[in-house]
Structure formats: structure tokens, C-alpha cells
Design an enzyme around this catalytic site. Structure first.
Site, mmCIF file in Angstrom:
data_model
loop_
_atom_site.group_PDB
_atom_site.id
_atom_site.type_symbol
_atom_site.label_atom_id
_atom_site.label_comp_id
_atom_site.label_asym_id
_atom_site.label_seq_id
_atom_site.Cartn_x
_atom_site.Cartn_y
_atom_site.Cartn_z
ATOM 1 N N CYS A 112 43.055 53.790 25.115
ATOM 2 C CA CYS A 112 43.304 54.915 24.192
ATOM 3 C C CYS A 112 42.930 54.586 22.750
ATOM 4 C CB CYS A 112 44.764 55.344 24.283
ATOM 5 S SG CYS A 112 45.289 55.602 25.977
ATOM 6 N N HIS A 239 46.404 59.160 18.312
ATOM 7 C CA HIS A 239 46.181 59.330 19.747
ATOM 8 C C HIS A 239 47.299 60.234 20.284
ATOM 9 C CE1 HIS A 239 45.821 58.787 23.924
ATOM 10 N NE2 HIS A 239 46.813 57.920 24.035
ATOM 11 N N ASN A 269 47.553 63.780 27.397
ATOM 12 C CA ASN A 269 46.983 62.531 26.892
ATOM 13 C C ASN A 269 45.596 62.345 27.503
ATOM 14 O OD1 ASN A 269 46.284 59.825 26.580
ATOM 15 N ND2 ASN A 269 48.367 59.072 26.837
HETATM 16 O O1 UT7 Z 1 48.022 56.567 26.279
HETATM 17 C C1 UT7 Z 1 48.702 55.360 26.348
HETATM 18 C C2 UT7 Z 1 49.909 55.409 25.550
HETATM 19 N N1 UT7 Z 1 50.993 55.909 26.368
HETATM 20 C C3 UT7 Z 1 52.110 56.293 25.780
HETATM 21 O O2 UT7 Z 1 52.188 56.307 24.570
HETATM 22 C C4 UT7 Z 1 53.299 56.656 26.612
HETATM 23 C C5 UT7 Z 1 54.571 56.181 25.946
HETATM 24 N N2 UT7 Z 1 55.767 56.501 26.686
HETATM 25 C C6 UT7 Z 1 56.258 57.756 26.747
HETATM 26 O O3 UT7 Z 1 55.689 58.682 26.216
HETATM 27 C C7 UT7 Z 1 57.583 57.959 27.442
HETATM 28 O O4 UT7 Z 1 58.180 56.700 27.713
HETATM 29 C C8 UT7 Z 1 57.466 58.774 28.774
HETATM 30 C C9 UT7 Z 1 57.119 60.205 28.473
HETATM 31 C C10 UT7 Z 1 56.404 58.146 29.663
HETATM 32 C C11 UT7 Z 1 58.799 58.758 29.520
HETATM 33 O O5 UT7 Z 1 59.820 59.268 28.678
HETATM 34 P P1 UT7 Z 1 61.205 58.489 28.521
HETATM 35 O O6 UT7 Z 1 62.027 59.287 27.630
HETATM 36 O O7 UT7 Z 1 60.860 57.075 28.091
HETATM 37 O O8 UT7 Z 1 61.780 58.549 29.974
HETATM 38 P P2 UT7 Z 1 62.193 57.351 30.929
HETATM 39 O O9 UT7 Z 1 61.000 56.638 31.443
HETATM 40 O O10 UT7 Z 1 63.274 56.553 30.265
HETATM 41 O O11 UT7 Z 1 62.873 58.159 32.118
HETATM 42 C C12 UT7 Z 1 64.079 58.872 31.939
HETATM 43 C C13 UT7 Z 1 64.452 59.529 33.259
HETATM 44 C C14 UT7 Z 1 64.387 58.572 34.442
HETATM 45 O O12 UT7 Z 1 65.433 58.936 35.327
HETATM 46 P P3 UT7 Z 1 66.827 58.124 35.336
HETATM 47 O O13 UT7 Z 1 66.437 56.721 35.669
HETATM 48 O O14 UT7 Z 1 67.374 58.263 33.966
HETATM 49 O O15 UT7 Z 1 67.599 58.823 36.394
HETATM 50 C C15 UT7 Z 1 63.067 58.869 35.082
HETATM 51 O O16 UT7 Z 1 63.052 58.577 36.460
HETATM 52 O O17 UT7 Z 1 63.502 60.565 33.551
HETATM 53 C C16 UT7 Z 1 62.968 60.359 34.860
HETATM 54 N N3 UT7 Z 1 61.605 60.860 34.878
HETATM 55 C C17 UT7 Z 1 61.321 62.147 35.103
HETATM 56 N N4 UT7 Z 1 62.101 63.225 35.350
HETATM 57 C C18 UT7 Z 1 61.478 64.412 35.508
HETATM 58 C C19 UT7 Z 1 60.469 60.184 34.662
HETATM 59 N N5 UT7 Z 1 59.424 61.026 34.748
HETATM 60 C C20 UT7 Z 1 59.912 62.243 35.018
HETATM 61 C C21 UT7 Z 1 59.339 63.499 35.208
HETATM 62 N N6 UT7 Z 1 60.149 64.559 35.435
HETATM 63 N N7 UT7 Z 1 58.017 63.698 35.139
#
Ligand code: UT7
Length: 313
Positions: A112, A239, A269
Site C-alpha cells: 500500500c 492511503h 482499500n
Molecule cells: O492496506 C493495508 C493497511 N491495512 C490497514 O490499515 C488495516 C488496519 N486495521 C483495521 O482497519 C482494523 O483493525 C479492522 C477494520 C481490520 C478491524 O477492526 P477492529 O476494530 O480492529 O476489529 P477487531 O479485529 O478487533 O475485531 C473486533 C470483533 C471481533 O469479534 P470478537 O472477537 O470481539 O467477538 C471480530 O471477530 O469484530 C469481529 N469482526 C467482524 N464482525 C463483523 C471482524 N471482522 C468482522 C466483520 N463483521 N467483517
């Protein structure tokens, strides 16, 4: 002369749209979760357009108003090329009808951060390439490396391309590029790899924390190099990964949100394509005026990160 002039821009996204409601039918997710956690509402997903085709469409727009015969460098930033060889840039050279011209063509792999790296390389090469133009493209067909049964990743990414043509010029240019080898944070194995699959995997929270640290670091590095104040900057084009990352940055920097352009709600993204796609869109909307100083910030797999300052001409 160390400056560059941005001569033109172009961008392309497939017509086919996958919105959050479509994804609700594919994995256990919701529009509410995706919008509140990322800001993304839809993404454009290729239906037949490969990485080269999207790059070509963006490039065609970018060369519309310039003399394409002056292109001496083509760099395509991508992590989803159609071939290991020939490069997307060589394929573009052919499709643009520049095969009998002296053109240096190669792809650049910095995930990215690819466009920021590519612009940096183009500026350095232009110093030794009298009167030539550089076509710098970011193009990604991420949908071919996304597992559409994995809700952790499939809601985030989209396909698209952006292109700029630059020459040597009076416009201020500065660059800061960095990396730190780390395979665990974000990877997409090569398709012929012996691993189980070739899908992209990402440690979301780790990358989030990394992003909110390195974006301000990169912006400050550019300000330090140029002696500019943040007030001198018209726009920051980050990005487009997550609106919460961008919000965290403008809050941390006590900056006006309007300075941070965002179109991730429309495209998701698109990795190396996201910054040139945003620049192309901003230019098409007439948002950019001569003398505007713009900081582009990339971050992602590698891990890689960095920023460039360009001055609109
Ligand atoms: O291009 C490269 C650069 N990439 C990035 O910059 C990505 C950076 N990271 C992010 O943007 C965020 O970390 C994400 C959007 C990927 C995830 O958001 P988050 O607030 O960090 O969520 P998380 O991974 O902590 O997940 C929270 C909860 C989890 O459930 P539990 O364990 O709390 O029960 C996940 O399993 O959300 C769940 N979850 C979802 N729920 C519904 C993860 N993905 C989804 C989904 N829909 N698509």
C-alpha cells in the site's frame, strides 16, 4: 532541478459494485459493523478487468492531454500483477503504443506504500532523463487474492487504478520512505507458493496501531525536510484503509479533518492504487489549484511506509 511537475492524472474503477449489503449475504457481517469500524460502504470489484487493464484505463486518461511520446519511464506500483514477467509497466508500454520508444519500464512492490515509493523513484530517475516524462501508476486487482469467506479481510478491499504523469519542474518535492521486514502483519503468498493458499491475511489491530504511529511520523518527516508548517499544506492524501485511522491522525495532529481527503467509503482499500485514485478524483473535481502542497502518505505490507510532498502545478 530536483522538483517535479504533475502534468496530468487519471483513475479507473470497475463498474461492478459490491456493497456492504451484498457482503451480509456472503459472510457473517453487517453494514453497521463495516461502516462503524472502517467507513467503507462499497467497493468496486473487477468483472474481467485485470490489473493491466485497470492500469491501462487510468493511464489512458492521464495521457489524454500530454504528448505520450515524451514518456521515458513507466512505473507500476502493484502487489497483484497479472504476470511475474512481463511487468505490468511493460504491458502498458505495449498497449500505449510506446514499444518503439526508449522507455524504462518496471513494476514496484511495496504494497500500500507502492505509489509513494514509485513517485520517489520516478523523481530520482527524472533527474537523469532530460525532457522526459514519467508515467506512475498504482493498479490493484485485489479481489483475486481475497478470500471471500474471510470476513476479516473481504469487507476491506477493492479493485482500481490511478495514474499520474510527472516531469522535472519547479514544483517542490520531498520524500520519506521506510520499511521494517515483518511477514506476520500482512501477507499474500505468491500463487505458486507451496503454502495452503494464496489469499491475503492481515493482523488488523497490529496494522492499525502501526498506521496511526507512522502516518504522523511520515508527515512530520516531510515538514522537517522542507521547513514547511502543517498550515502550508493544502491536503493530506493518506492511503485509504480505514476512516478511524485517518480520524486518529487528524485528532493527534490537531488538524482540520477537511484537509484529509477520503474516498474509502466508495472504493474500500485499493492498496497501491488508493493514493493516485484519490488524486485523480480530486483533480477531476477541480479541488486542486496551482501551488497547492499535498502530502501523500502510504503504509502497509512489508511493513512499508512513507510520504511524498508534491506541489500542484
Ligand atoms: O492496506 C493495508 C493497511 N491495512 C490497514 O490499515 C488495516 C488496519 N486495521 C483495521 O482497519 C482494523 O483493525 C479492522 C477494520 C481490520 C478491524 O477492526 P477492529 O476494530 O480492529 O476489529 P477487531 O479485529 O478487533 O475485531 C473486533 C470483533 C471481533 O469479534 P470478537 O472477537 O470481539 O467477538 C471480530 O471477530 O469484530 C469481529 N469482526 C467482524 N464482525 C463483523 C471482524 N471482522 C468482522 C466483520 N463483521 N467483517
Amino acid at each position: 532541478m530536483d522538483g517535479i511537475k504533475v502534468l496530468s492524472t487519471g483513475y479507473y474503477a470497475p463498474e461492478n459494485i459490491l456493497d456492504n449489503f451484498d457482503l451480509e449475504k456472503m459472510v457473517e457481517t453487517s453494514d453497521d459493523w463495516i461502516v462503524s469500524r472502517t467507513g467503507i460502504k462499497k467497493r468496486h470489484i473487477s468483472k474481467g478487468e485485470d490489473c493491466t487493464e485497470m492500469a491501462y484505463q487510468a493511464a489512458l486518461q492521464a495521457i489524454e492531454k500530454i504528448d505520450k511520446n515524451k514518456i521515458g519511464i513507466i512505473i507500476c506500483a502493484t502487489m497483484t500483477p497479472d504476470y511475474f514477467t512481463p511487468s505490468t509497466a511493460c504491458l502498458l508500454q505495449e498497449r500505449l503504443g510506446l514499444n518503439d520508444h526508449e522507455v524504462m519500464c518496471f513494476d514496484l512492490s511495496a504494497a500500500c506504500s507502492g505509489f509513494v515509493y514509485a513517485l520517489t523513484v520516478a523523481q530520482a530517475l527524472l533527474k537523469n532523463t532530460k525532457d522526459k516524462y514519467a508515467l506512475v501508476v498504482g493498479s490493484e486487482e485485489l479481489s483475486k487474492i481475497i478470500d471471500f469467506t474471510d470476513r476479516n479481510t473481504c469487507v476491506l478491499f477493492g479493485d482500481g487504478a490511478g495514474a499520474v504523469v510527472v516531469s522535472q519542474g519547479d514544483g517542490l518535492f520531498a520524500s520519506y520512505c521506510n520499511s521494517a521486514g515483518n511477514i506476520g502483519a500482512l501477507k499474500a503468498p505468491a500463487i505458486n507458493n507451496k503454502e495452503d493458499n494464496h489469499y491475503l491475511t492481515m493482523a488488523g489491530q497490529e496494522v492499525f496501531k502501526f498506521a496511526v504511529k507512522v502516518i504522523p511520523e511520515s508527515i512530520n518527516a516531510i515538514l522537517e525536510k522542507t521547513g514547511l508548517e502543517f498550515d502550508d499544506i493544502a491536503y493530506v492524501v493518506c492511503h485509504q484503509a480505514n476512516y478511524r485511522i485517518i480520524k486518529n491522525v487528524y485528532k493527534k495532529m490537531k488538524a482540520e479533518p477537511e484537509k484529509f481527503y477520503m474516498n474509502l467509503q466508495e472504493y474500500g482499500n485499493t492498496s497501491a492504487a488508493s493514493i493516485p485514485l484519490a488524486l485523480g478524483e480530486m483533480n477531476a473535481k477541480g479541488m486542486l489549484k496551482s501551488g497547492d502542497k499535498i502530502i501523500c502518505v502510504g503504509f502497509g505490507g512489508g511493513l512499508t511506509w512513507g510520504a511524498t510532498l508534491i506541489e500542484w502545478s
